[in-house]
Design a protein around this motif. Structure first.
Motif, short mmCIF file in Angstrom:
data_model
loop_
_atom_site.label_atom_id
_atom_site.label_comp_id
_atom_site.label_asym_id
_atom_site.label_seq_id
_atom_site.Cartn_x
_atom_site.Cartn_y
_atom_site.Cartn_z
N TRP A 121 3.53 -8.20 8.47
CA TRP A 121 2.17 -8.27 7.95
C TRP A 121 1.68 -9.73 7.92
O TRP A 121 0.57 -10.03 8.34
N ARG A 137 -3.68 0.29 -3.71
CA ARG A 137 -2.68 -0.78 -3.68
C ARG A 137 -1.46 -0.27 -4.43
O ARG A 137 -1.59 0.66 -5.25
N ARG A 161 -4.82 -9.00 0.78
CA ARG A 161 -4.98 -7.85 1.68
C ARG A 161 -6.44 -7.48 1.90
O ARG A 161 -6.77 -6.40 2.37
N THR A 202 -17.97 -7.47 10.96
CA THR A 202 -18.94 -6.52 10.41
C THR A 202 -20.24 -7.22 10.08
O THR A 202 -21.33 -6.72 10.35
N GLY A 240 -10.50 1.46 11.40
CA GLY A 240 -10.97 0.81 10.17
C GLY A 240 -12.33 0.15 10.34
O GLY A 240 -13.02 -0.09 9.35
N PHE A 292 -9.93 2.64 -2.45
CA PHE A 292 -8.75 2.35 -1.63
C PHE A 292 -7.58 2.07 -2.57
O PHE A 292 -7.76 1.99 -3.79
N GLY A 350 -11.84 -7.86 8.74
CA GLY A 350 -12.94 -7.61 9.68
C GLY A 350 -14.30 -7.96 9.11
O GLY A 350 -15.33 -7.67 9.73
N PHE A 394 -0.58 -2.18 10.72
CA PHE A 394 -0.91 -3.40 9.97
C PHE A 394 -1.50 -3.00 8.62
O PHE A 394 -1.14 -3.54 7.57
N PHE A 395 -2.39 -2.02 8.64
CA PHE A 395 -3.05 -1.58 7.42
C PHE A 395 -2.05 -1.09 6.37
O PHE A 395 -2.12 -1.44 5.21
N THR A 411 -18.55 0.20 9.66
CA THR A 411 -19.68 -0.66 10.01
C THR A 411 -20.93 0.20 10.27
O THR A 411 -22.04 -0.14 9.84
N ARG A 449 0.84 -1.21 0.00
CA ARG A 449 0.00 0.00 0.00
C ARG A 449 0.87 1.24 0.00
O ARG A 449 2.04 1.19 0.36
N GLY A 475 -12.65 -5.35 -0.54
CA GLY A 475 -11.41 -5.56 -1.27
C GLY A 475 -11.29 -7.00 -1.74
O GLY A 475 -12.32 -7.70 -1.88
N GLY A 476 -10.08 -7.46 -1.97
CA GLY A 476 -9.90 -8.82 -2.46
C GLY A 476 -8.46 -9.27 -2.30
O GLY A 476 -7.59 -8.49 -1.95
N PHE A 480 -24.36 -2.92 0.10
CA PHE A 480 -22.91 -2.70 0.08
C PHE A 480 -22.39 -2.57 -1.35
O PHE A 480 -21.37 -1.96 -1.59
N LEU A 488 -9.63 -12.10 14.83
CA LEU A 488 -10.91 -11.81 14.19
C LEU A 488 -11.50 -13.08 13.59
O LEU A 488 -12.38 -13.03 12.72
C1 HEM Z 1 -18.58 -2.30 6.52
C2 HEM Z 1 -17.43 -2.49 7.14
C3 HEM Z 1 -16.09 -2.53 6.47
C4 HEM Z 1 -15.73 -2.27 5.18
C5 HEM Z 1 -16.62 -1.82 4.02
C6 HEM Z 1 -14.31 -2.48 5.08
C7 HEM Z 1 -13.58 -2.32 3.92
C8 HEM Z 1 -12.22 -2.55 3.82
C9 HEM Z 1 -11.46 -2.44 2.59
C10 HEM Z 1 -12.03 -2.08 1.22
C11 HEM Z 1 -10.18 -2.73 2.88
C12 HEM Z 1 -9.02 -2.77 1.89
C13 HEM Z 1 -8.96 -4.19 1.35
C14 HEM Z 1 -7.99 -4.43 0.22
O1 HEM Z 1 -6.97 -3.76 0.12
O2 HEM Z 1 -8.27 -5.35 -0.58
C15 HEM Z 1 -10.10 -3.02 4.30
C16 HEM Z 1 -8.94 -3.38 4.97
C17 HEM Z 1 -8.89 -3.58 6.33
N1 HEM Z 1 -9.95 -3.62 7.21
FE1 HEM Z 1 -11.88 -3.33 6.75
N2 HEM Z 1 -13.82 -2.86 6.31
C18 HEM Z 1 -14.88 -2.92 7.19
C19 HEM Z 1 -14.83 -3.31 8.52
C20 HEM Z 1 -13.71 -3.66 9.19
C21 HEM Z 1 -13.66 -4.12 10.56
C22 HEM Z 1 -14.89 -4.35 11.46
C23 HEM Z 1 -12.35 -4.29 10.89
C24 HEM Z 1 -11.75 -4.77 12.18
C25 HEM Z 1 -12.28 -4.63 13.36
C26 HEM Z 1 -11.57 -3.96 9.70
C27 HEM Z 1 -10.20 -4.01 9.63
C28 HEM Z 1 -9.46 -3.86 8.47
C29 HEM Z 1 -8.01 -4.00 8.40
C30 HEM Z 1 -7.08 -4.29 9.57
C31 HEM Z 1 -7.66 -3.83 7.05
C32 HEM Z 1 -6.25 -3.90 6.46
C33 HEM Z 1 -6.00 -5.28 5.88
C34 HEM Z 1 -4.62 -5.41 5.24
O3 HEM Z 1 -4.04 -4.44 4.80
O4 HEM Z 1 -4.14 -6.55 5.19
N3 HEM Z 1 -12.42 -3.59 8.71
N4 HEM Z 1 -11.36 -2.91 4.85
#
Ligand code: HEM
Length: 521
Positions: free
Chosen positions: A132, A381, A458, A466, A311, A379, A462, A123-124, A316, A106, A454-455, A370, A144
């Motif tokens: 990671w 990459r 990465r 959610t 995040g 987002f 969560g 981490f993100f 949510t 990223r 995402g997909g 959604f 999680l």
């Molecule tokens: C409606 C709720 C949520 C949506 C729409 C959402 C959406 C996303 C998206 C689009 C990404 C980027 C994925 C990618 O690069 O392919 C992401 C990454 C991430 N999300 Fe969520 N998220 C949601 C809820 C949550 C929750 C509840 C948590 C944790 C409590 C969370 C933790 C994270 C983390 C840690 C990443 C980084 C993952 C990585 O880089 O490996 N998210 N999320």
């Protein structure tokens, strides 16, 4: 009158010296990288100095959506910052599937770099490397993972009950409810209790401080994002906000250090493996373990919790509110969801998380919401190595923005893409019930084009959490109350708000009328 000396002219002389350099920098021809003979994607028409910055509206996804007419992959210059925008479903599949490993990095963000403890510890934002990989495995299997989500069910149920009691009170008095505020409280409290056994809203001052810090950091990060696109002035702008840039990380550090110490003290007496352990207990156990595959630092632990909180809670909340807004504006869909709940659950008890696998129409409504209103509409990459995408060159290290909002309305991937049709996630084509291959292909296509989380590797970890929060709270709201919107004509105003996440611009206010009292059986 004060005498003017040579010293007074020094700043003016300095500016006169600086001016030609700045003008040269700003008015030079927009430059595409010139290493070798790169075949970069086409660009939309640009302006001097700002490039395509004027095309970005204050609502992020709209800005990118308007670029679609110039092509499905574009080279876009935001002032001094070049990005590649991807807005077709087939190219997103290429990023997430065919070239997933190469695109597992990223961009370093101002949020991670300067507002928090550095992108490396987040981490993100962390590069695709040992830290990671270790945290990803731990997140999916333990923090999680399904077992921990199941274990923390009690917490979510208690918070949902608290919310429903409040709605009951409001409905008895016929009062207006600010559903946006109430849902934010519900998700904040549920998430914070699952993460670190503290409630964010309400009487707990520490937790309230966390919410305020997160708010302040988001505001600061959006100001700094502007600094990032005006490259040479970045450091001046950062200097301007230096006080907040010291205070915010210090605030986080003190808060998380205190929570970590409290957890460590409690573990001395009760251990980390209690039945009511939270995510902080699980991570602290790994942190103190001699045999851990990877030695995480205290700063990484603190940043991980911040990543989850920042995040997970706003996204949510927005997701739940979009589902409710769609249901309130579509009474026939609302009634169909309620009929399904009543046929699966009966009329004597509150719908449970364990009922959700049998509530197929509810699941389809959430998915369709959604798809049309992804809480994270764009987002990024970054490719680790230079590569080809859609036949064009993508230089290594360049930010690739995935325009999720446009991709999930791509007419090549979705029939009637702008229409709300939950059945698209359920229906099997007529007379083809026994054709399992066809069913499989339809399901595969739906899954790979459905990317609000995402997909690839990465992808959002969560999603399960959610999903539990969203389905159970929406199902309970539909089962227990009728909702009358206070918006014009009884309709919820679907205008999106300014920002990089997609939420309703106006608070969702409505009056609940009791349909079924789950506490009175
Ligand atoms: C409606 C709720 C949520 C949506 C729409 C959402 C959406 C996303 C998206 C689009 C990404 C980027 C994925 C990618 O690069 O392919 C992401 C990454 C991430 N999300 Fe969520 N998220 C949601 C809820 C949550 C929750 C509840 C948590 C944790 C409590 C969370 C933790 C994270 C983390 C840690 C990443 C980084 C993952 C990585 O880089 O490996 N998210 N999320």
């Amino acid at each position: 009158m004060a005498t003017i000396t040579f010293l007074h002219y020094i700043p003016i002389l300095f500016l006169l010296w600086l001016l030609p350099i700045v003008l040269h920098y700003l008015f030079r021809k927009p430059s595409k990288p010139t290493t070798g003979r790169l075949n970069l994607p086409p660009s939309p028409p640009e302006l001097p100095i700002i490039g395509s910055l004027h095309r970005l509206s204050t609502v992020a996804y709209i800005g990118f959506k308007n670029l679609k007419k110039y092509g499905s992959i574009l080279y876009v210059r935001l002032a001094t910052y070049p990005v590649i925008v991807v807005n077709s479903a087939s190219l997103a599949v290429e990023v997430f599937k065919t070239q997933d490993l190469n695109f597992s990095w990223r961009t370093r963000s101002p949020f991670g770099d300067v507002v928090l403890f550095g992108s490396e510890s987040s981490f993100f934002n962390s590069p695709y490397g040992d830290y990671w990989k270790f945290m990803k495995k731990l997140s999916v299997t333990e923090l999680l993972g399904a077992a921990q989500i199941k274990r923390s069910y009690k917490v979510r149920r208690e918070e949902l009950d608290r919310f429903l009691h409040k709605m009951l009170e409001k409905s008895e008095k016929g009062e207006v409810v600010d559903l946006s505020g109430e849902i934010l409280t519900l998700t904040n409290n549920s998430t914070c209790r699952m993460l670190m056994s503290t409630r964010v809203s309400g009487e707990d001052n520490e937790a309230e401080r966390c919410r305020v810090l997160v708010n302040d950091s988001f505001q600061l990060a959006s100001k700094l994002a502007i600094a990032y696109v005006f490259g040479p002035f970045k450091n001046c702008i950062i200097w301007f906000f230096r006080k907040q840039l010291e205070e915010i990380p210090r605030g986080y550090d003190e808060l998380f250090e205190k929570l970590l110490r409290e957890h460590e003290e409690r573990a001395k007496v009760h251990g980390y493996d209690r039945e009511d352990k939270d995510l902080m207990d699980i991570l602290l156990k790994v942190y103190h373990s001699e045999d851990a595959e990877f030695k995480i630092t205290r700063t990484q632990m603190k940043t991980y919790f911040l990543d989850l909180f920042t995040g997970g809670t706003g996204t949510t909340t927005d997701g739940i509110l979009w589902v409710m807004a769609n249901l309130i504006n579509r009474p026939s869909v609302f009634n169909k969801v309620r009929e399904e709940i009543e046929s699966v659950v009966g009329k004597n008890r509150l719908v449970e998380e364990s009922d959700v696998p049998n509530l197929h129409y509810l699941q389809a409504v959430v998915k369709e919401t959604f798809r049309l209103y992804p809480p994270v509409p764009v987002f990024d990459r970054v490719p680790h190595q230079s590569c080809k995408l859609g036949g064009y060159d993508v230089p290594k290290g360049m930010t690739v923005v995935l325009d999720v909002h446009t991709i999930m309305r791509d007419p090549e991937a979705w029939d009637n893409p702008d229409e709300f049709i939950p059945e698209r996630f359920m229906d099997i084509p007529p007379n083809k019930e026994h054709d399992n291959n066809l069913k499989q292909t339809i399901a595969q296509n739906l899954n790979q084009n459905f990317i609000p989380f995402g997909g690839g590797r990465r992808m959002c970890p969560g999603q399960n959490l959610t999903s539990s929060l969203t389905h159970s709270s929406v199902a309970a709201m539909v089962q227990c109350f009728d909702w009358k919107s206070c918006g014009g004509g009884g309709k919820v105003d679907m205008q999106p708000r300014t920002g990089i996440t997609l939420g309703l611009a106006q608070p969702l206010t409505c009056v609940p009328t009791l349909h079924f009292n789950p506490f009175d059986v």
